[in-house]
Enzyme design. Structure first.
Site, PDB file in Angstrom:
ATOM      1  N   LYS A  64      -0.931   2.828  -2.005  1.00  0.00           N
ATOM      2  CA  LYS A  64       0.395   2.104  -2.492  1.00  0.00           C
ATOM      3  C   LYS A  64       0.543   0.785  -2.597  1.00  0.00           C
ATOM      4  O   LYS A  64       0.715   0.136  -2.965  1.00  0.00           O
ATOM      5  CB  LYS A  64       1.132   2.164  -1.132  1.00  0.00           C
ATOM      6  N   ARG A  65      -1.410   0.552  -1.760  1.00  0.00           N
ATOM      7  CA  ARG A  65      -1.400  -1.029  -1.951  1.00  0.00           C
ATOM      8  C   ARG A  65      -1.372  -1.437  -3.408  1.00  0.00           C
ATOM      9  O   ARG A  65      -1.180  -2.439  -3.907  1.00  0.00           O
ATOM     10  CB  ARG A  65      -2.790  -1.235  -1.758  1.00  0.00           C
TER      11      ARG A  65
END
Ligand code: GLU
Length: 478
Positions: free
Chosen positions: A249-250
């Site tokens: 997700k980063r």
């Protein structure tokens, strides 16, 4: 497996509130493999982790799958509705001395774990409760002592299986922990529930992400303990960021829903995830669900991680956007205009979106790209000047444009006819094309870069086009 065995696959997501793009690929491969073999594709909701419960997650999941036409057969199986079944099955294993009650406290387990880590040993349960007598267990359970049920892993030997993607895989049983199969809240763990259900649903092929590969020997040992045949396994390669780290997700979005809200079309996303870990071996890259089911080959899925390349997704998306009818494109773009607070009702939205159809990569670009259609543009009058042409000349040409465009009958107001009439006039008067078309485009759009002037005029309509040309003249006169 005998050839008469019916092919049955399943997609078994945990309802976490969103569908991971890797989950979409898993669902797709399971769907394709089932469909191309005349089999069944099942949906199973793995919702036994109470701490991860998210309201509305199951409905959301079904809705998202439906948007991709990944329709499952029969009713979905919901694990939280089958708790008694798992408990009963765990007790069968206890009776046969293949599982045991464990009363170790969280504190003890944590202590054990940190000691093992300190000694550089892999953290594992030490088997303290492995051999408690059944009387002692009944006594402690009666007293209400919290407990779990653990599977008695064999401590010697190896567990080997042939994975369809990875080939022969072998695990030393020594490294397998005495896995908890029923948690202290009475819920099963993933391992037990998954094995019990795959057996009960007669799943022939378990196709899932590589992160489950290390769980597979535990599952195979559970099948053996129950005396059941294992399904076949295929573990799909990891999804990687462009820097080869695990997709996270980063570094960008991983939720399928996020891609949809950005204006990626389901057909583009599906085509994209299809190619994450598989290709047909030729140069073909465009596949719809039907051609996928004909061409996909589980045996050809790659072992190595698949890089998630957004540029490729953009390319596929623009391909599918170009295939949309203007009507469909206008319809699909409505939510994006709404979000941008642009009221489209009084405009010819089909013609407007058509001007950007060849260029946009995602639908969310439309409100910005076409913003000038909906509100008179503000621009620096200097922008109207083409190269070194004098402003007076530009003004003359803008006036000429008004003279040409004003008498056009409403039925003739189309990009093609406008182009023909203007170009004829340019030739007739022997003026530079840029000296006419550049200021026309700027007057209509207020922008340096935009669709062509004829398409804009067509989509704006005659009245607004004339009014914008007059405004441009007024700006130059100042
Ligand atoms: N519930 C697991 C997941 O969320 C399923 C793993 C499997 O397919 O066995 O991915």
């Amino acid at each position: 497996m005998s050839t008469s065995t019916k092919i049955k696959t399943r997609f078994a997501p945990s309802p976490t509130g969103f569908l991971h793009v890797g989950g979409l690929r898993t669902a797709l491969y399971n769907y394709l493999f089932a469909k191309q073999n005349d089999g069944e594709f099942m949906l199973r909701i793995e919702d036994t982790d109470q701490s991860r419960k998210v309201e509305g997650a199951i409905e959301n999941l079904k809705d998202v799958l439906a948007r991709f036409n990944l329709n499952w057969d029969n009713q979905p199986m919901i694990q939280s509705e089958r708790l008694k079944k798992y408990r009963d099955m765990a007790e069968v294993l206890i009776k046969e001395d293949k599982a045991y009650y464990c009363f170790c406290t969280t504190e003890r387990l944590e202590q054990l774990r940190s000691q093992q880590i300190q000694r550089k040993l892999p953290p594992m349960y030490d088997g303290q409760c492995r051999n408690l007598s059944s009387d002692e267990c009944s006594e402690r359970i009666k007293k209400g002592e919290p407990h779990v049920i653990r599977f008695k892993m064999p401590k010697t030997g190896n567990t080997e299986f042939v994975d369809i993607v990875r080939g022969k895989v072998n695990f030393d049983n020594k490294i397998l922990d005495d896995q908890v199969i029923i948690k202290s809240d009475g819920f099963p763990t993933y391992h037990l529930a998954s094995v019990v259900d795959d057996h009960e649903m007669s799943i022939s092929h378990v196709i899932r992400g590589e992160e489950w590969l290390s769980s597979t020997p535990k599952h195979i040992l559970l099948y053996q303990a129950f005396g059941w045949d294992s399904p076949q396994f295929a573990h799909l390669p990891l999804l990687l960021n462009p820097d080869k780290s695990k997709l996270s997700k980063r570094q960008g979005d991983v939720a399928v829903e996020d891609y949809l809200t950005q204006g990626y079309l389901p057909e583009a996303l599906l085509n994209f995830v299809l190619l994450l870990g598989w290709n047909p071996g030729d140069n073909e890259e465009i596949f719809d669900l039907t051609t996928m089911a004909k061409t996909f080959d589980l045996q050809r899925v790659h072992k190595s991680g698949a890089v998630f390349n957004i540029a490729k997704l953009d390319w596929l998306n623009s391909h599918y956007i170009k295939l949309l009818t203007p009507k469909k494109l206008a319809e699909l773009s409505l939510p994006f205009y709404e979000k941008a607070n642009i009221k489209t009702k009084k405009f010819d939205l089909e013609k407007i979106v058509l001007t950007e159809q060849p260029r946009i990569k995602k639908l969310s670009e439309l409100p910005e790209a076409t913003g000038f259609f909906f509100a008179n543009p503000n621009y620096d009058p200097g922008l109207l000047i083409w190269k070194k042409t004098k402003p007076q000349h530009i003004m003359v040409n803008l006036k000429l444009l008004i003279d040409i465009l004003e008498p056009i009958k409403i039925d003739d107001w189309t990009a093609a006819k406008i182009e023909k009439i203007i170009k004829a006039k340019i030739t007739e008067n022997n003026i530079g094309t840029g000296d006419v078309l550049w200021p026309m485009r700027v007057a209509l759009s207020g922008r340096k870069a935009s669709p062509g002037p004829f398409e804009i005029a067509d989509a704006l309509g005659q009245a607004v086009s004339l009014q914008r040309l007059k405004t441009a003249i007024a700006l130059l006169e100042k």
